[in-house]
Design an enzyme around this catalytic site. Structure first.
Site, PDB file in Angstrom:
ATOM      1  N   GLU A 165      -8.452 -14.923 -25.654  1.00  0.00           N
ATOM      2  CA  GLU A 165      -6.992 -14.809 -25.804  1.00  0.00           C
ATOM      3  C   GLU A 165      -6.680 -13.616 -26.688  1.00  0.00           C
ATOM      4  O   GLU A 165      -7.437 -13.277 -27.596  1.00  0.00           O
ATOM      5  CB  GLU A 165      -6.410 -16.050 -26.495  1.00  0.00           C
ATOM      6  CG  GLU A 165      -6.536 -17.343 -25.730  1.00  0.00           C
ATOM      7  CD  GLU A 165      -5.924 -18.520 -26.511  1.00  0.00           C
ATOM      8  OE1 GLU A 165      -5.078 -18.284 -27.400  1.00  0.00           O
ATOM      9  OE2 GLU A 165      -6.314 -19.662 -26.235  1.00  0.00           O
ATOM     10  N   ASN A 199      -9.814 -26.940 -26.394  1.00  0.00           N
ATOM     11  CA  ASN A 199      -9.190 -25.711 -26.889  1.00  0.00           C
ATOM     12  C   ASN A 199      -9.294 -25.664 -28.405  1.00  0.00           C
ATOM     13  O   ASN A 199      -8.996 -26.648 -29.089  1.00  0.00           O
ATOM     14  CB  ASN A 199      -7.706 -25.674 -26.491  1.00  0.00           C
ATOM     15  CG  ASN A 199      -7.115 -24.285 -26.644  1.00  0.00           C
ATOM     16  OD1 ASN A 199      -7.605 -23.336 -26.024  1.00  0.00           O
ATOM     17  ND2 ASN A 199      -6.095 -24.146 -27.471  1.00  0.00           N
ATOM     18  N   GLU A 200      -9.757 -24.540 -28.906  1.00  0.00           N
ATOM     19  CA  GLU A 200      -9.784 -24.291 -30.347  1.00  0.00           C
ATOM     20  C   GLU A 200     -10.140 -25.543 -31.157  1.00  0.00           C
ATOM     21  O   GLU A 200      -9.332 -26.052 -31.934  1.00  0.00           O
ATOM     22  CB  GLU A 200      -8.453 -23.687 -30.799  1.00  0.00           C
ATOM     23  CG  GLU A 200      -8.214 -22.324 -30.155  1.00  0.00           C
ATOM     24  CD  GLU A 200      -7.095 -21.517 -30.806  1.00  0.00           C
ATOM     25  OE1 GLU A 200      -6.168 -22.123 -31.356  1.00  0.00           O
ATOM     26  OE2 GLU A 200      -7.165 -20.278 -30.756  1.00  0.00           O
ATOM     27  N   TRP A 223       3.795 -17.149 -34.241  1.00  0.00           N
ATOM     28  CA  TRP A 223       3.377 -18.047 -35.334  1.00  0.00           C
ATOM     29  C   TRP A 223       2.984 -17.301 -36.592  1.00  0.00           C
ATOM     30  O   TRP A 223       2.748 -17.918 -37.619  1.00  0.00           O
ATOM     31  CB  TRP A 223       2.239 -18.951 -34.867  1.00  0.00           C
ATOM     32  CG  TRP A 223       1.100 -18.226 -34.233  1.00  0.00           C
ATOM     33  CD1 TRP A 223       0.915 -18.028 -32.892  1.00  0.00           C
ATOM     34  CD2 TRP A 223       0.008 -17.576 -34.890  1.00  0.00           C
ATOM     35  NE1 TRP A 223      -0.235 -17.293 -32.673  1.00  0.00           N
ATOM     36  CE2 TRP A 223      -0.815 -17.000 -33.887  1.00  0.00           C
ATOM     37  CE3 TRP A 223      -0.377 -17.415 -36.217  1.00  0.00           C
ATOM     38  CZ2 TRP A 223      -1.975 -16.285 -34.172  1.00  0.00           C
ATOM     39  CZ3 TRP A 223      -1.540 -16.703 -36.502  1.00  0.00           C
ATOM     40  CH2 TRP A 223      -2.321 -16.149 -35.484  1.00  0.00           C
ATOM     41  N   CYS A 252      -9.215 -38.020 -32.468  1.00  0.00           N
ATOM     42  CA  CYS A 252     -10.395 -38.450 -33.218  1.00  0.00           C
ATOM     43  C   CYS A 252     -11.631 -38.080 -32.397  1.00  0.00           C
ATOM     44  O   CYS A 252     -11.726 -38.421 -31.224  1.00  0.00           O
ATOM     45  CB  CYS A 252     -10.330 -39.963 -33.429  1.00  0.00           C
ATOM     46  SG  CYS A 252     -11.865 -40.639 -34.070  1.00  0.00           S
ATOM     47  N   GLU A 281       6.122 -22.610 -27.921  1.00  0.00           N
ATOM     48  CA  GLU A 281       5.684 -21.228 -27.679  1.00  0.00           C
ATOM     49  C   GLU A 281       6.611 -20.435 -26.767  1.00  0.00           C
ATOM     50  O   GLU A 281       6.220 -19.401 -26.215  1.00  0.00           O
ATOM     51  CB  GLU A 281       4.247 -21.247 -27.184  1.00  0.00           C
ATOM     52  CG  GLU A 281       3.335 -21.621 -28.349  1.00  0.00           C
ATOM     53  CD  GLU A 281       1.868 -21.718 -28.010  1.00  0.00           C
ATOM     54  OE1 GLU A 281       1.549 -21.999 -26.842  1.00  0.00           O
ATOM     55  OE2 GLU A 281       1.049 -21.545 -28.927  1.00  0.00           O
ATOM     56  N   LYS A 282       7.857 -20.906 -26.634  1.00  0.00           N
ATOM     57  CA  LYS A 282       8.757 -20.208 -25.714  1.00  0.00           C
ATOM     58  C   LYS A 282       9.035 -18.770 -26.134  1.00  0.00           C
ATOM     59  O   LYS A 282       9.329 -17.919 -25.302  1.00  0.00           O
ATOM     60  CB  LYS A 282      10.070 -20.986 -25.544  1.00  0.00           C
ATOM     61  CG  LYS A 282      10.899 -21.123 -26.809  1.00  0.00           C
ATOM     62  CD  LYS A 282      12.140 -21.976 -26.554  1.00  0.00           C
ATOM     63  CE  LYS A 282      13.059 -22.023 -27.765  1.00  0.00           C
ATOM     64  NZ  LYS A 282      12.456 -22.697 -28.932  1.00  0.00           N
ATOM     65  N   CYS A 314     -14.653 -42.874 -37.942  1.00  0.00           N
ATOM     66  CA  CYS A 314     -15.256 -41.639 -38.473  1.00  0.00           C
ATOM     67  C   CYS A 314     -16.002 -41.912 -39.778  1.00  0.00           C
ATOM     68  O   CYS A 314     -17.061 -41.340 -40.027  1.00  0.00           O
ATOM     69  CB  CYS A 314     -14.190 -40.556 -38.661  1.00  0.00           C
ATOM     70  SG  CYS A 314     -13.631 -39.878 -37.081  1.00  0.00           S
TER      71      CYS A 314
HETATM   72  C1  GLA Z   1      -4.038 -20.233 -29.715  1.00  0.00           C
HETATM   73  C2  GLA Z   1      -4.083 -21.288 -28.616  1.00  0.00           C
HETATM   74  C3  GLA Z   1      -3.132 -21.017 -27.508  1.00  0.00           C
HETATM   75  C4  GLA Z   1      -1.805 -20.529 -28.025  1.00  0.00           C
HETATM   76  C5  GLA Z   1      -2.040 -19.300 -28.866  1.00  0.00           C
HETATM   77  C6  GLA Z   1      -0.761 -18.687 -29.398  1.00  0.00           C
HETATM   78  O1  GLA Z   1      -4.973 -19.264 -29.605  1.00  0.00           O
HETATM   79  O2  GLA Z   1      -5.370 -21.469 -28.101  1.00  0.00           O
HETATM   80  O3  GLA Z   1      -2.956 -22.210 -26.780  1.00  0.00           O
HETATM   81  O4  GLA Z   1      -1.215 -21.527 -28.779  1.00  0.00           O
HETATM   82  O5  GLA Z   1      -2.812 -19.644 -29.964  1.00  0.00           O
HETATM   83  O6  GLA Z   1      -1.011 -17.496 -30.084  1.00  0.00           O
HETATM   84 ZN    ZN Z   2     -11.596 -40.816 -36.358  1.00  0.00          ZN
END
Ligand code: GLA
Ligand code: ZN
Length: 663
Positions: free
Chosen positions: A306, A148-149, A314, A114, A354-355, A159
């Site tokens: 990246e 991250n992202e 994925w 959150c 992600e292995k 919220c």
């Molecule tokens: C994203 C994430 C990473 C990873 C990659 C895999 O960009 O930021 O941590 O999971 O995807 O492609």
């Molecule tokens: Zn929230």
């Protein structure tokens, strides 16, 4: 951040290998061999740094940072807020998101906290401050990577209240809010702030002004969370610089707003190379469009944070990059203004989601494996191209891409609920320009248009009054604009403009919209040339029907040749002040845009990156005084008597040009 070299490296997760000193030692050795000079550390390290509440372990991280630095490898240090430890999620349930259907999530995955929760903010502040205290002044740390992202939304009570407070600030009164949302429709007038709820599958989703404001709020709140973290770090590390890794065509955060708060833009690039439905050139253009967007966010070099050295795990089908594509794709990023080629990830993890994702070093740990060899070659090439770092691009064309417009456009019912193909529309214009070697920036409705020779306004359904005026001023002063169908329909509250439309642009374009017709997928409407224009094309998706102004009308260059709107303008041009305004009434086939922009660019005096016609499938991209020629064909081509091998790149330095010669 000023770089005198191109960065090469990527996400490194040594916390997964702390019990394997042999592997950590091999990592450094292999990084040197791969010409790695930077790693991103700490993205998902929270449970290693703070395994129990209040118990911190930073020595392992310091050792790794300093050992790498001793080998010439700097660190981009991430705050670990994107993934929290189980103890935290268990002890403080409020940090877990509530979904749109109002169900609170169990502990799972990542990037799902959150953004409002005071407890989460407090816990993140504590760990961020520990990191800043320890590494804020460390010369090994060149950049801070927050979380991250960023993405997603939370519908918890915290919220909801933050949303209501945000609305109160925006509108001042419920009266003003009800007006802006046209809430009298279906009798939805609100009489208490507490009656307002975020959109839900089983709740409100018909008040489109509310839906648009919720999107604005989610974007605002996400950025606010980032700012919270940044400011915690900055307090103890006043010289620190910040980035966030952004994503492709990510819809939910207004990246132009986000960009104001970061120092360097960066993004994660995972093209689906080798899709049977796409040529390498088409995939390259799709990627190029994104590189240009990320360059535009700050108007200066960005980082490719990246990318996969080989394949992802994925995508619907995770194909291997064919030999040569890793280099093509790495140098493409640099050509478009990236100062880095970074990978996810350095070493493949052994278990969990992600292995099976591609990595520079695979489970076999071999340096003769293809991804490693190709990465090392890219690293060597980047070292030889160090002089390109920090080079700015020339300003030529700009395409308007405005997040708020996209939200409103796609959030409305009609005229084509099966999809408007917003990005496809942008790609029509972008691809034609990029194939010509014209540098394209992306701008939004707040941007300054000065310096551009051409501004393209595709499907700008939500058009602000001030931006309509800015487009008129820009053209009057000698600029060239291209405005498409379905522009200037609503104001910033998603209220339809009353009177003639495209709102604010009817004088500029010399015409007004009368109707908009929607076509089924595969349906087209043929358009034919006029005496003034040698163009022919098929319209699709939406066909706008426009009437020329009685006084000072536009000149049609192409007319609809079918249906009841046969004879109405499909393409028109209108002189306005010292400039030219073009109007496109529909979405045409790709060839049309190539011919159209060849004419428009020539008239506007815009020089392509490479003066001669290049073989099909070769893209020329200009960065400062450098031109990168990239062969996207699976065979070699001849350029000026010199062979350019398949998927390879040639870098040519231009004679420096006088700034004034650029338009
Ligand atoms: C994203 C994430 C990473 C990873 C990659 C895999 O960009 O930021 O941590 O999971 O995807 O492609
Ligand atoms: Zn929230």
């Amino acid at each position: 951040m000023q770089l005198d070299k191109l960065l090469h490296g990527g996400d490194y997760n040594p916390e997964q290998w702390l019990d394997r000193p042999d592997i950590l030692a091999q990592d450094v050795e292999l990084m040197e061999k791969a010409h790695v000079n930077v790693v991103t550390l700490g993205v998902f390290s929270w449970s290693t740094i703070e395994p129990q509440e209040g118990e911190f372990h930073l020595d392992w991280l310091a050792d790794i940072i300093h050992n790498l630095y001793a080998h010439g490898i700097s660190t981009i240090l991430a705050t670990p807020s994107a993934a929290r430890p189980a103890w935290l999620a268990q002890k403080y349930p409020e940090v877990r998101r509530v979904r749109g259907d109002r169900v609170r999530e169990l502990y799972n995955r990542r990037q799902n906290h959150c953004y409002t929760s005071p407890i989460y903010r407090e816990k993140v502040a504590i760990i961020d401050r520990k990191l800043a205290e320890r590494f804020g002044d460390d010369p090994a740390v060149i950049l801070w990577h927050i979380g991250n992202e960023f993405g997603g939304e939370c519908h918890c009570e915290l919220c909801q209240n933050a949303f209501r407070a945000w609305l109160q600030k925006r509108y001042g009164s419920l009266d003003a809010l009800n007006k802006a949302w046209n809430a009298t429709f279906w009798s939805h007038n609100y009489t208490e702030w507490s009656q307002i709820e975020s959109p839900a599958p089983h709740g409100e989703n018909a008040v489109q002004g509310l839906a648009l404001d919720w999107k604005r709020f989610v974007s605002y709140q996400s950025i606010d969370f980032y700012k919270w973290e940044r400011d915690c770090v900055r307090e103890l590390a006043p010289k620190a610089e910040f980035t966030v890794n952004m994503m492709y065509r990510f819809n939910d955060i207004n990246y132009f707003d986000f960009a104001k708060e970061i120092d360097v833009a960066s993004w994660d690039n995972y093209p689906t190379w080798h899709k049977p439905t796409e040529t390498i050139e088409e995939t390259a253009l799709d990627t190029a469009m994104m590189h240009d967007l990320y360059y535009s966010l700050k108007g200066k070099p960005f980082l490719m944070m990246e990318s996969s050295p080989s394949f992802t795990n994925w995508q619907p089908v995770s194909k291997q990059k064919r030999p040569g594509i890793a280099e093509l794709s790495a140098l493409q990023a640099v050509a478009h203004g990236s100062d880095s080629v970074c990978y996810f990830q350095w070493r493949a993890s052994r278990g969990a989601e992600e292995k099976l994702h591609g990595a520079v070093v695979g489970h076999d740990g071999r340096e003769d494996a293809r991804p490693f060899r190709e990465t090392a070659e890219v690293g060597e090439t980047l070292e030889q191209m160090a002089f390109v770092a920090d080079t700015r691009r020339v300003k030529q064309a700009a395409i308007v891409h405005d997040w708020e417009n996209k939200w409103a456009l796609e959030g409305s019912c009609g005229p084509r609920n099966c999809g408007l193909g917003y990005w496809k529309e942008l790609a029509c214009h972008y691809n034609a320009l990029a194939r010509r070697g014209i540098t394209v920036d992306f701008v939004n409705q707040e941007s300054d248009l000065t310096g551009y020779g051409l501004v393209i306004v595709p499907m700008q359904y939500l058009l602000r009054n001030e931006f309509a005026q800015a487009l008129c001023d820009y053209t009057a002063q000698g600029g060239t604009v291209v405005v498409t169908y379905w522009t200037g329909v609503v104001d910033e509250s998603d209220l339809c403009y009353l009177g003639d439309t495209p709102y604010g642009l009817t004088d500029l374009l010399g015409l007004r919209r009368e109707e908009i017709d929607a076509l089924y997928d595969g349906e087209t409407c043929h358009c034919a040339a006029t005496d003034d224009g040698a163009m022919e094309a098929d319209g699709s998706i939406l066909c706008e029907v426009a009437a020329l102004n009685d006084t000072d009308p536009a000149t049609p260059l192409m007319l609809y040749a079918e249906d009841y709107y046969a004879g109405c303008p499909a393409v028109a041009v209108h002189a306005f002040g010292k400039g030219q305004a073009y109007y496109l009434a529909s979405r045409f086939n790709a060839d049309f845009y190539n011919d159209f922009y060849a004419q428009v660019c020539e008239k506007a005096g815009m020089q392509p990156a490479w003066p001669e016609q290049l073989p099909a499938g070769v893209l020329a991209t200009r960065r400062g005084d450098f031109v990168f020629m990239q062969n996207c064909n699976d065979h070699s081509v001849d350029i000026d008597g010199v062979e350019l091998e398949k998927y390879s790149t040639r870098l040519v330095q231009l004679e420096p040009v006088d700034e004034d010669d650029e338009s």
